[in-house]
Design an enzyme around this catalytic site. Structure first.
Site, PDB file in Angstrom:
ATOM      1  N   LYS A  95     -19.243 -34.798 -17.026  1.00 46.80           N
ATOM      2  CA  LYS A  95     -18.261 -33.729 -17.195  1.00 46.80           C
ATOM      3  C   LYS A  95     -17.928 -33.522 -18.678  1.00 46.80           C
ATOM      4  CE  LYS A  95     -13.919 -34.634 -16.694  1.00 46.80           C
ATOM      5  NZ  LYS A  95     -12.538 -34.933 -16.384  1.00 46.80           N
ATOM      6  N   LYS A 130     -12.421 -44.483 -15.262  1.00 48.42           N
ATOM      7  CA  LYS A 130     -11.677 -44.765 -16.495  1.00 48.42           C
ATOM      8  C   LYS A 130     -11.587 -46.257 -16.741  1.00 48.42           C
ATOM      9  CE  LYS A 130      -9.763 -40.554 -17.541  1.00 48.42           C
ATOM     10  NZ  LYS A 130      -8.873 -39.683 -18.180  1.00 48.42           N
ATOM     11  N   LYS A 162     -12.172 -34.006 -22.780  1.00 46.60           N
ATOM     12  CA  LYS A 162     -11.383 -33.855 -24.009  1.00 46.60           C
ATOM     13  C   LYS A 162     -11.670 -34.974 -24.997  1.00 46.60           C
ATOM     14  CE  LYS A 162      -7.099 -33.337 -22.099  1.00 46.60           C
ATOM     15  NZ  LYS A 162      -7.253 -33.012 -20.726  1.00 46.60           N
TER      16      LYS A 162
HETATM   17  P1  TYM Z   1      -6.945 -33.172 -17.286  1.00 47.34           P
HETATM   18  O1  TYM Z   1      -6.004 -33.133 -18.432  1.00 47.34           O
HETATM   19  O2  TYM Z   1      -8.017 -34.215 -17.294  1.00 47.34           O
HETATM   20  O3  TYM Z   1      -7.655 -31.780 -17.084  1.00 47.34           O
HETATM   21  C1  TYM Z   1      -6.896 -30.586 -17.043  1.00 47.34           C
HETATM   22  C2  TYM Z   1      -7.467 -29.577 -16.095  1.00 47.34           C
HETATM   23  O4  TYM Z   1      -8.739 -29.134 -16.520  1.00 47.34           O
HETATM   24  C3  TYM Z   1      -9.708 -29.359 -15.515  1.00 47.34           C
HETATM   25  N1  TYM Z   1     -10.939 -29.779 -16.198  1.00 47.34           N
HETATM   26  C4  TYM Z   1     -12.139 -29.250 -15.959  1.00 47.34           C
HETATM   27  N2  TYM Z   1     -12.537 -28.265 -15.158  1.00 47.34           N
HETATM   28  C5  TYM Z   1     -13.855 -27.947 -15.155  1.00 47.34           C
HETATM   29  N3  TYM Z   1     -14.766 -28.576 -15.925  1.00 47.34           N
HETATM   30  C6  TYM Z   1     -14.406 -29.572 -16.770  1.00 47.34           C
HETATM   31  N4  TYM Z   1     -15.307 -30.173 -17.526  1.00 47.34           N
HETATM   32  C7  TYM Z   1     -13.035 -29.943 -16.810  1.00 47.34           C
HETATM   33  N5  TYM Z   1     -12.341 -30.876 -17.523  1.00 47.34           N
HETATM   34  C8  TYM Z   1     -11.046 -30.746 -17.130  1.00 47.34           C
HETATM   35  C9  TYM Z   1      -9.141 -30.478 -14.662  1.00 47.34           C
HETATM   36  O5  TYM Z   1      -9.681 -30.483 -13.365  1.00 47.34           O
HETATM   37  C10 TYM Z   1      -7.674 -30.142 -14.674  1.00 47.34           C
HETATM   38  O6  TYM Z   1      -7.383 -29.123 -13.746  1.00 47.34           O
HETATM   39  N6  TYM Z   1      -4.234 -35.410 -13.805  1.00 47.34           N
HETATM   40  C11 TYM Z   1      -4.450 -34.157 -14.460  1.00 47.34           C
HETATM   41  C12 TYM Z   1      -3.199 -33.596 -15.097  1.00 47.34           C
HETATM   42  C13 TYM Z   1      -2.051 -33.483 -14.175  1.00 47.34           C
HETATM   43  C14 TYM Z   1      -1.895 -32.514 -13.130  1.00 47.34           C
HETATM   44  C15 TYM Z   1      -0.652 -32.827 -12.524  1.00 47.34           C
HETATM   45  C16 TYM Z   1      -2.691 -31.475 -12.670  1.00 47.34           C
HETATM   46  C17 TYM Z   1      -0.954 -34.271 -14.181  1.00 47.34           C
HETATM   47  N7  TYM Z   1      -0.112 -33.877 -13.182  1.00 47.34           N
HETATM   48  C18 TYM Z   1      -0.179 -32.062 -11.431  1.00 47.34           C
HETATM   49  C19 TYM Z   1      -2.206 -30.731 -11.583  1.00 47.34           C
HETATM   50  C20 TYM Z   1      -0.979 -31.043 -10.990  1.00 47.34           C
HETATM   51  C21 TYM Z   1      -5.487 -34.360 -15.543  1.00 47.34           C
HETATM   52  O7  TYM Z   1      -5.644 -35.432 -16.067  1.00 47.34           O
HETATM   53  O8  TYM Z   1      -6.119 -33.258 -15.919  1.00 47.34           O
END
Ligand code: TYM
Length: 337
Positions: free
Chosen positions: A197, A115, A200
């Site tokens: 990947k 990032k 969003k």
């Molecule tokens: P975030 O918002 O980037 O993504 C949310 C969830 O979706 C999964 N994900 C994917 N899985 C497979 N293929 C993809 N292309 C893909 N893109 C996203 C991510 O692995 C995630 O599970 N830091 C976290 C949010 C968070 C969190 C937490 C998660 C904050 N606190 C506590 C678990 C526990 C995040 O940015 O996810």
């Protein structure tokens, strides 16, 4: 006495529209677990602030995400659904966890490196300490399992390290959580750039499928998905190193239909990429159709969503504050009289 259920917790940043990646990598796995676990799922709006957000868009995405969680099958009666900033204990524990997380550990996080490379003009403190807040999110509910995609594995590993360090000093305060990563769907790649990947917020949109994309847009995006120049029988096979585009499509199809990679290969053994891409697109359209219908209904019901947020935050706060009080006491903060 009834045995206490294990706790499952996860969150997603409302920094953009949910994608097929967030659904297959995370939410689909959550929705299947409500009976078995005590589940907490939230909109990680504080985490979204590590990148510059348009305030109105952030608010819209947060509430839409809640509607979409429910539409994806997360029954609010059986799962605690809430907005992270509605439970201030996350940020409060986040500070304490920050003080037990090492600079070197945070510096090694690949997401931070990625990032900051992509966003050189906004490498802020929050982006760097983000994994400490994420650890607090998890530890504050004494979570046993954290269902996430593969890209979050390192953050959950760090959470375990920090929790062990804290417990080593103060006794058994935190449960040590485990990542819960699906066998298929943990890393969905961009359709136009299958080495990256599906995200969003990263591209202009043609390589990623949004949860709420119209069927015709989904079909068009799959039609254009990058494959390779191989032709003839057997070209549809799972080989992520040499055929990343095709492997990604196989993964998506397998995840939508519940088939194994071998079954997908057998089903399309005599077919070319055109037929296969159409079939993958259709499987996604059909999987998302009922979710989209329900989400459209819920997204327009602001009063219902507000009430869900209120109830969810109340339930979550009760659990979170209990852990926070314990931690504050352990580290030596004077309790409020
Ligand atoms: P975030 O918002 O980037 O993504 C949310 C969830 O979706 C999964 N994900 C994917 N899985 C497979 N293929 C993809 N292309 C893909 N893109 C996203 C991510 O692995 C995630 O599970 N830091 C976290 C949010 C968070 C969190 C937490 C998660 C904050 N606190 C506590 C678990 C526990 C995040 O940015 O996810």
């Amino acid at each position: 006495m009834e045995e206490k259920k294990k706790v499952m917790l996860s969150g997603i940043k409302p920094s953009g529209d949910l994608t097929l990646g967030s659904y297959l990598g995370a939410i689909k796995n959550w929705a299947e677990r409500a009976e078995q676990f005590d589940c907490f799922y939230f909109m990680a709006d504080l985490h979204a602030l590590t990148e510059r957000q348009d305030p109105a868009e952030l608010r819209r995405h947060t509430l839409e995400q809640l509607a979409q969680y429910v539409a994806c099958g997360l029954d609010p009666e059986k799962n605690t659904l809430f907005i992270q900033s509605h439970v201030p204990a996350h940020a409060q524990l986040g500070w304490v966890i920050n003080c037990f997380t090492m600079f070197g550990e945070l510096s090694r996080m690949t997401q931070f490196k990625d990032k900051s490379a992509k966003n050189a003009e906004n490498i802020n403190g929050g982006l760097f300490t983000y994994p400490a807040l994420m650890a607090a999110d998890i530890l504050i509910y004494q979570a046993d399992y954290v269902p996430v995609g593969d890209d979050q594995r390192q953050h959950v590993e760090l959470t375990r390290d920090v929790a062990r360090r804290f417990n080593g000093i103060y006794g058994d305060v935190f449960k040590i959580p485990e990542p819960y990563i699906p066998k298929i769907g943990a890393r969905i790649m961009d359709l136009l750039d299958p080495e990256s990947k599906m995200s969003k917020s990263d591209d202009i949109g043609n390589g990623r499928i949004k949860l709420m994309d119209r069927p015709e847009d989904i079909m068009r995006k799959f039609k254009r998905a990058v494959t390779d120049s191989e032709t003839g029988a057997g070209c549809i096979r799972f080989d992520p190193v040499n055929k990343p585009g095709v492997a990604n499509l196989i993964q998506i199809y397998a995840s939508c239909t519940g088939e194994t990679f071998e079954q997908v290969e057998a089903e399309f053994a005599g077919h070319g990429y055109g037929d296969f891409k159409k079939a993958v697109g259709e499987s996604v359209v059909e999987m998302l159709r009922p979710i989209q219908t329900e989400a459209h209904k819920l997204m327009s019901d602001k009063a219902y969503l507000d009430e869900l947020c209120r109830k969810g935050a109340e339930k979550a706060s009760y659990v979170a504050e209990k852990t926070l009080r314990k931690v504050y006491k352990k580290v030596g903060l004077v309790p409020k009289a």
